[in-house]
Design a protein around this motif. Structure first.
Motif, PDB file in Angstrom:
ATOM      1  N   LYS A 115     -35.275  15.206  12.074  1.00  0.00           N
ATOM      2  CA  LYS A 115     -34.504  16.380  11.665  1.00  0.00           C
ATOM      3  C   LYS A 115     -35.324  17.245  10.713  1.00  0.00           C
ATOM      4  CE  LYS A 115     -30.789  13.804  10.671  1.00  0.00           C
ATOM      5  NZ  LYS A 115     -29.461  13.493  10.130  1.00  0.00           N
ATOM      6  N   SER A 116     -36.272  16.642  10.039  1.00  0.00           N
ATOM      7  CA  SER A 116     -37.139  17.367   9.109  1.00  0.00           C
ATOM      8  C   SER A 116     -38.399  17.801   9.841  1.00  0.00           C
ATOM      9  CB  SER A 116     -37.513  16.450   7.940  1.00  0.00           C
ATOM     10  OG  SER A 116     -38.531  17.016   7.172  1.00  0.00           O
ATOM     11  N   SER A 117     -38.841  19.004   9.591  1.00  0.00           N
ATOM     12  CA  SER A 117     -40.063  19.488  10.239  1.00  0.00           C
ATOM     13  C   SER A 117     -41.271  19.361   9.322  1.00  0.00           C
ATOM     14  CB  SER A 117     -39.883  20.951  10.664  1.00  0.00           C
ATOM     15  OG  SER A 117     -39.637  21.756   9.528  1.00  0.00           O
ATOM     16  N   VAL A 118     -41.168  18.516   8.304  1.00  0.00           N
ATOM     17  CA  VAL A 118     -42.265  18.323   7.355  1.00  0.00           C
ATOM     18  C   VAL A 118     -43.497  17.794   8.087  1.00  0.00           C
ATOM     19  CG1 VAL A 118     -41.564  15.976   6.715  1.00  0.00           C
ATOM     20  CG2 VAL A 118     -42.874  17.325   5.105  1.00  0.00           C
ATOM     21  N   LYS A 158     -41.176  10.961  -0.520  1.00  0.00           N
ATOM     22  CA  LYS A 158     -40.230  11.943  -1.060  1.00  0.00           C
ATOM     23  C   LYS A 158     -39.692  12.887   0.007  1.00  0.00           C
ATOM     24  CE  LYS A 158     -41.932  12.135  -5.809  1.00  0.00           C
ATOM     25  NZ  LYS A 158     -42.586  12.965  -6.835  1.00  0.00           N
ATOM     26  N   ASN A 159     -40.381  12.959   1.135  1.00  0.00           N
ATOM     27  CA  ASN A 159     -40.010  13.877   2.215  1.00  0.00           C
ATOM     28  C   ASN A 159     -39.878  13.123   3.534  1.00  0.00           C
ATOM     29  OD1 ASN A 159     -40.377  16.692   0.865  1.00  0.00           O
ATOM     30  ND2 ASN A 159     -42.176  15.502   0.288  1.00  0.00           N
ATOM     31  N   PRO A 160     -38.810  12.337   3.685  1.00  0.00           N
ATOM     32  CA  PRO A 160     -38.678  11.543   4.916  1.00  0.00           C
ATOM     33  C   PRO A 160     -38.502  12.424   6.150  1.00  0.00           C
ATOM     34  CG  PRO A 160     -36.669  11.445   3.628  1.00  0.00           C
ATOM     35  CD  PRO A 160     -37.669  12.189   2.804  1.00  0.00           C
ATOM     36  N   VAL A 190     -37.318  -2.270  22.034  1.00  0.00           N
ATOM     37  CA  VAL A 190     -38.089  -1.033  21.972  1.00  0.00           C
ATOM     38  C   VAL A 190     -39.512  -1.245  21.442  1.00  0.00           C
ATOM     39  CG1 VAL A 190     -38.225   1.150  20.678  1.00  0.00           C
ATOM     40  CG2 VAL A 190     -36.069   0.454  21.714  1.00  0.00           C
ATOM     41  N   ILE A 191     -40.445  -0.510  22.042  1.00  0.00           N
ATOM     42  CA  ILE A 191     -41.793  -0.332  21.513  1.00  0.00           C
ATOM     43  C   ILE A 191     -41.831   1.088  20.959  1.00  0.00           C
ATOM     44  CG2 ILE A 191     -44.249  -0.165  22.047  1.00  0.00           C
ATOM     45  CD1 ILE A 191     -43.687  -2.002  24.491  1.00  0.00           C
ATOM     46  N   LEU A 192     -42.144   1.236  19.685  1.00  0.00           N
ATOM     47  CA  LEU A 192     -42.266   2.564  19.078  1.00  0.00           C
ATOM     48  C   LEU A 192     -43.679   3.097  19.312  1.00  0.00           C
ATOM     49  CD1 LEU A 192     -40.336   1.980  15.745  1.00  0.00           C
ATOM     50  CD2 LEU A 192     -39.649   3.452  17.649  1.00  0.00           C
ATOM     51  N   VAL A 193     -43.795   4.349  19.716  1.00  0.00           N
ATOM     52  CA  VAL A 193     -45.070   4.942  20.112  1.00  0.00           C
ATOM     53  C   VAL A 193     -45.404   6.147  19.231  1.00  0.00           C
ATOM     54  CG1 VAL A 193     -46.289   6.109  21.995  1.00  0.00           C
ATOM     55  CG2 VAL A 193     -44.736   4.216  22.499  1.00  0.00           C
ATOM     56  N   ASP A 194     -46.619   6.160  18.692  1.00  0.00           N
ATOM     57  CA  ASP A 194     -47.105   7.309  17.927  1.00  0.00           C
ATOM     58  C   ASP A 194     -48.616   7.416  18.134  1.00  0.00           C
ATOM     59  OD1 ASP A 194     -46.874   9.537  16.308  1.00  0.00           O
ATOM     60  OD2 ASP A 194     -46.298   8.443  14.505  1.00  0.00           O
ATOM     61  N   ASP A 195     -49.197   8.495  17.625  1.00  0.00           N
ATOM     62  CA  ASP A 195     -50.634   8.670  17.822  1.00  0.00           C
ATOM     63  C   ASP A 195     -51.456   8.019  16.723  1.00  0.00           C
ATOM     64  OD1 ASP A 195     -49.717  10.606  16.009  1.00  0.00           O
ATOM     65  OD2 ASP A 195     -51.210  12.080  16.598  1.00  0.00           O
ATOM     66  N   ILE A 196     -51.011   8.118  15.467  1.00  0.00           N
ATOM     67  CA  ILE A 196     -51.794   7.627  14.334  1.00  0.00           C
ATOM     68  C   ILE A 196     -50.875   6.883  13.377  1.00  0.00           C
ATOM     69  CG2 ILE A 196     -53.239   8.308  12.365  1.00  0.00           C
ATOM     70  CD1 ILE A 196     -53.691  10.983  13.833  1.00  0.00           C
ATOM     71  N   ILE A 197     -51.380   5.830  12.772  1.00  0.00           N
ATOM     72  CA  ILE A 197     -50.675   5.204  11.659  1.00  0.00           C
ATOM     73  C   ILE A 197     -51.546   5.388  10.421  1.00  0.00           C
ATOM     74  CG2 ILE A 197     -51.535   2.884  12.186  1.00  0.00           C
ATOM     75  CD1 ILE A 197     -48.743   1.942  11.024  1.00  0.00           C
ATOM     76  N   THR A 198     -50.963   6.034   9.432  1.00  0.00           N
ATOM     77  CA  THR A 198     -51.675   6.266   8.174  1.00  0.00           C
ATOM     78  C   THR A 198     -51.053   5.380   7.104  1.00  0.00           C
ATOM     79  OG1 THR A 198     -52.100   8.532   8.886  1.00  0.00           O
ATOM     80  CG2 THR A 198     -52.479   8.051   6.574  1.00  0.00           C
ATOM     81  N   THR A 199     -49.932   5.799   6.564  1.00  0.00           N
ATOM     82  CA  THR A 199     -49.248   4.994   5.546  1.00  0.00           C
ATOM     83  C   THR A 199     -48.189   4.095   6.157  1.00  0.00           C
ATOM     84  OG1 THR A 199     -47.573   6.689   5.143  1.00  0.00           O
ATOM     85  CG2 THR A 199     -49.593   6.780   3.803  1.00  0.00           C
ATOM     86  N   GLY A 200     -47.732   4.426   7.360  1.00  0.00           N
ATOM     87  CA  GLY A 200     -46.696   3.641   8.027  1.00  0.00           C
ATOM     88  C   GLY A 200     -45.282   4.103   7.729  1.00  0.00           C
ATOM     89  N   THR A 201     -45.124   5.181   6.958  1.00  0.00           N
ATOM     90  CA  THR A 201     -43.768   5.610   6.584  1.00  0.00           C
ATOM     91  C   THR A 201     -42.950   6.072   7.791  1.00  0.00           C
ATOM     92  OG1 THR A 201     -44.620   7.783   5.953  1.00  0.00           O
ATOM     93  CG2 THR A 201     -44.311   6.197   4.181  1.00  0.00           C
ATOM     94  N   SER A 202     -43.544   6.790   8.724  1.00  0.00           N
ATOM     95  CA  SER A 202     -42.798   7.244   9.906  1.00  0.00           C
ATOM     96  C   SER A 202     -42.371   6.061  10.764  1.00  0.00           C
ATOM     97  CB  SER A 202     -43.635   8.210  10.751  1.00  0.00           C
ATOM     98  OG  SER A 202     -43.887   9.388  10.062  1.00  0.00           O
ATOM     99  N   MET A 203     -43.292   5.144  10.983  1.00  0.00           N
ATOM    100  CA  MET A 203     -42.992   3.966  11.800  1.00  0.00           C
ATOM    101  C   MET A 203     -41.891   3.135  11.153  1.00  0.00           C
ATOM    102  SD  MET A 203     -44.034   2.667  14.765  1.00  0.00           S
ATOM    103  CE  MET A 203     -45.599   3.427  15.100  1.00  0.00           C
TER     104      MET A 203
END
Length: 189
Positions: free
Chosen positions: A121-124, A136-138, A151-164
């Motif tokens: 929902k956030s476009s940050v 601070k900006n989920p 489910v297998i969650l799919v993304d391009d990069i893992i940096t800090t892991g907060t999105s995952m």
């Protein structure tokens, strides 16, 4: 045209020599609060290719990377039942969704991609941002579809892991079993 990886003359975005080199993974696993996130490459080895996601030709670059890694993974993956591959925020940006391209490469008898299921929902934008900024900006993910399978969650990069982590927690809250995350690159230093 020149290969985006090595700069040599090529009729393709990534030449055959570089494709061969990229087919040899640096794979590994990261643990985000006990949740496994598997990756195929170290960020520094493909960062120039990952930058293409912000350009129209990025679709072709991500398709090559997905076929070299995610597709090979899907051919060998067995779980005992069908699982869904859910791309993190597969909203179309720059004419395509790079996470949807990755999820599509997982399509197999054991894995079914579930597009437009998980949206932020956030476009940050997190690119280059600190862990503190990210916390601070989920992303404020929302589940848009009823998911019955693990489910297998799919993304391009893992940096800090907060999105995952945020996506995993939303799935658990909704009674969905997240098995693990799968990303192209680990950006950990």
């Amino acid at each position: 045209m020149r290969c985006l990886k090595c700069g040599k003359f090529s009729f393709k975005f990534i030449c055959n020599e570089c494709k061969f080199a990229l087919s040899e993974f640096e794979n590994g696993v990261r643990y985000i609060d006990g949740f496994k996130v598997y990756y195929f490459y170290k960020y520094d080895s493909i960062k120039d290719l990952l930058y293409a996601k912000h350009q129209m030709h990025g679709h072709f670059v991500f398709k090559v990377l997905a076929n070299l890694s995610f597709k090979k993974f899907a051919k060998e993956f067995e779980f005992g039942s069908v699982v869904n591959a859910i791309p993190l925020d597969d909203n179309i940006k720059s004419g395509y969704s790079h996470t949807a391209v990755l999820a599509r490469a997982l399509k197999s008898p054991s894995i079914t991609p579930a597009y437009r299921a998980l949206r932020a929902k956030s476009s940050v934008k997190y690119t280059g941002k600190s862990l503190e900024f990210r916390q601070k900006n989920p992303r404020n993910f929302e589940l848009l579809k009823s998911i019955k399978n693990p489910v297998i969650l799919v993304d391009d990069i893992i940096t800090t892991g907060t999105s995952m982590k945020e996506a995993k927690n939303l799935l658990i809250k909704n009674g969905i079993t997240p098995l693990f995350g799968l990303v192209l690159a680990d950006a950990r230093d």
